[in-house]
Design an enzyme around this catalytic site. Structure first.
Site, PDB file in Angstrom:
ATOM      1  CB  SER A 298      -2.160   5.450   4.284  1.00  0.00           C
ATOM      2  OG  SER A 298      -1.426   4.909   3.229  1.00  0.00           O
TER       3      SER A 298
ATOM      4  CG  HIS B  22      -2.864   0.933   0.934  1.00  0.00           C
ATOM      5  ND1 HIS B  22      -3.949   1.730   1.136  1.00  0.00           N
ATOM      6  CD2 HIS B  22      -1.783   1.694   1.231  1.00  0.00           C
ATOM      7  CE1 HIS B  22      -3.538   2.923   1.533  1.00  0.00           C
ATOM      8  NE2 HIS B  22      -2.232   2.920   1.599  1.00  0.00           N
TER       9      HIS B  22
ATOM     10  CG  ASP C 140       4.550   4.367   0.508  1.00  0.00           C
ATOM     11  OD1 ASP C 140       3.608   4.178  -0.297  1.00  0.00           O
ATOM     12  OD2 ASP C 140       4.388   4.822   1.649  1.00  0.00           O
TER      13      ASP C 140
END
Length: 172
Positions: free
Chosen positions: A123, A160, A138
């Site tokens: 990630s 993702h 983010d």
């Protein structure tokens, strides 16, 4: 330097599975038998102690020792002595700021690109392996001095990422 050895994972946990369970066989084949200890970088999460416990439990179950960089009195020296580096997920901005704050960008680059040690990211740890964190999803909860990252690969990644679902009503 020799060839770079990277294992870049989108996420640490798949729905219904345990921490790194979906990629544990890849981790074992990637690290192999030469690596005995992994240096873990838990900077992307606020509770670094709990994160290190989770990572240590998983890596020990796979036969590897794990040292967490946040427990070291000299993070730069910890990178210099590491056999392999694993940077975990969480908030990419928090992670990159801590890498800059601890003067680790150039040290990690050198160890991976020149010395050829294995690098694993999941990630946010995958995000910082790229040119910049410009593709992160983010929120900028802190501001690193630059969005330029480790540059271990000559492109950016968006962990993702999901292909659009034409039937979705989500407009995000």
């Amino acid at each position: 330097g020799g060839p770079r050895r990277l294992l870049l994972v989108s996420n640490s946990t798949l729905h219904g599975g345990g921490y790194l369970g979906h990629c544990q066989q890849h981790i074992k084949s990637f690290l192999g038998e030469k690596v005995k200890r992994v240096l873990f970088v838990p900077y992307a999460l606020h509770d670094r102690d709990a994160y290190a416990r989770t990572a240590r439990e998983k890596f020990e179950s796979l036969g590897y020792g794990l040292d967490s960089i946040h427990e070291s009195c000299d993070p730069v020296e910890a990178v210099r002595k590491s056999e392999a580096i694993f940077i975990g997920g969480g908030n990419t901005f928090r992670l990159l700021k801590a890498l800059y704050d601890n003067s680790l960008i150039q040290e990690i680059r050198k160890r991976v690109l020149e010395d050829g040690i294995p690098y694993m990211g999941s990630s946010a740890g995958t995000n910082v392996a790229t040119i910049s964190i410009n593709t992160t999803n983010d929120m900028p909860i802190v501001y690193p001095p630059s969005l330029q990252a480790l540059g271990l690969v000559p492109f950016n990644i968006n962990p993702h990422y999901l292909d659009p679902d034409a039937k979705s009503t989500h407009m995000g």
